[in-house]
Design a protein around this motif. Structure first.
Motif, PDB file in Angstrom:
ATOM      1  N   UNK A  59       0.841  -1.195   0.000  1.00  0.00           N
ATOM      2  CA  UNK A  59       0.000   0.000   0.000  1.00  0.00           C
ATOM      3  C   UNK A  59       0.874   1.241   0.000  1.00  0.00           C
ATOM      4  N   UNK A  60       0.505   2.193  -0.834  1.00  0.00           N
ATOM      5  CA  UNK A  60       1.168   3.490  -0.855  1.00  0.00           C
ATOM      6  C   UNK A  60       0.102   4.521  -0.536  1.00  0.00           C
ATOM      7  N   UNK A  61       0.331   5.249   0.540  1.00  0.00           N
ATOM      8  CA  UNK A  61      -0.644   6.233   1.027  1.00  0.00           C
ATOM      9  C   UNK A  61      -2.035   5.618   1.168  1.00  0.00           C
ATOM     10  N   UNK A  62      -2.085   4.382   1.668  1.00  0.00           N
ATOM     11  CA  UNK A  62      -3.349   3.704   1.944  1.00  0.00           C
ATOM     12  C   UNK A  62      -3.978   3.012   0.760  1.00  0.00           C
ATOM     13  N   UNK A  63      -3.409   3.186  -0.451  1.00  0.00           N
ATOM     14  CA  UNK A  63      -3.981   2.579  -1.662  1.00  0.00           C
ATOM     15  C   UNK A  63      -3.189   1.323  -2.029  1.00  0.00           C
ATOM     16  N   UNK A  64      -3.899   0.204  -2.290  1.00  0.00           N
ATOM     17  CA  UNK A  64      -3.233  -1.040  -2.681  1.00  0.00           C
ATOM     18  C   UNK A  64      -2.678  -0.885  -4.094  1.00  0.00           C
ATOM     19  N   UNK A  65      -1.366  -1.057  -4.243  1.00  0.00           N
ATOM     20  CA  UNK A  65      -0.730  -0.964  -5.565  1.00  0.00           C
ATOM     21  C   UNK A  65      -0.235  -2.320  -6.063  1.00  0.00           C
ATOM     22  N   UNK A  66      -0.160  -3.318  -5.171  1.00  0.00           N
ATOM     23  CA  UNK A  66       0.241  -4.658  -5.592  1.00  0.00           C
ATOM     24  C   UNK A  66      -0.214  -5.668  -4.547  1.00  0.00           C
ATOM     25  N   UNK A  67      -0.566  -6.882  -5.015  1.00  0.00           N
ATOM     26  CA  UNK A  67      -0.908  -7.996  -4.133  1.00  0.00           C
ATOM     27  C   UNK A  67       0.067  -9.119  -4.449  1.00  0.00           C
ATOM     28  N   UNK A  68       0.906  -9.445  -3.471  1.00  0.00           N
ATOM     29  CA  UNK A  68       1.989 -10.404  -3.677  1.00  0.00           C
ATOM     30  C   UNK A  68       1.658 -11.724  -3.008  1.00  0.00           C
ATOM     31  N   UNK A  69       1.805 -12.809  -3.772  1.00  0.00           N
ATOM     32  CA  UNK A  69       1.469 -14.148  -3.286  1.00  0.00           C
ATOM     33  C   UNK A  69       2.320 -14.527  -2.085  1.00  0.00           C
ATOM     34  N   UNK A  70       1.677 -15.081  -1.081  1.00  0.00           N
ATOM     35  CA  UNK A  70       2.424 -15.652   0.043  1.00  0.00           C
ATOM     36  C   UNK A  70       1.942 -17.062   0.365  1.00  0.00           C
ATOM     37  N   UNK A  71       1.039 -17.600  -0.474  1.00  0.00           N
ATOM     38  CA  UNK A  71       0.575 -18.975  -0.241  1.00  0.00           C
ATOM     39  C   UNK A  71       1.399 -19.986  -1.037  1.00  0.00           C
ATOM     40  N   UNK A  72       2.075 -19.504  -2.103  1.00  0.00           N
ATOM     41  CA  UNK A  72       2.896 -20.384  -2.928  1.00  0.00           C
ATOM     42  C   UNK A  72       2.150 -21.052  -4.068  1.00  0.00           C
TER      43      UNK A  72
END
Ligand code: FES
Length: 58
Positions: free
Chosen positions: A17-30
């Motif tokens: 998040x940049x300034x509260x806005x989601x700019x990327x969703x990165x996998x952490x489940x594999x």
């Protein structure tokens, strides 16, 4: 200067998040077929993990 946060979402990806806005969703489940990005596969994989703020940069 922008505020940058990395938040581990409940049962889902790490959200950048940049300034509260989601700019990327990165996998952490594999299970994503489009790593490093989340493609929603965590839902069918029944990935579970608590929500947590990983990092806050100001
Ligand atoms: S966290 Fe969404 S596919 Fe891995």
């Amino acid at each position: 200067m922008p505020t940058v946060e990395i938040v581990a979402s409940q049962n889902g990806p790490n959200l950048l998040k940049v300034d509260g806005k989601v700019v990327a969703a990165l996998c952490r489940c594999g299970h994503s077929k489009h790593k490093p990005n989340c493609d929603g596969s965590h839902r069918t994989a029944a990935f579970t993990s608590p929500e947590a703020v990983v990092e806050v940069l100001k």
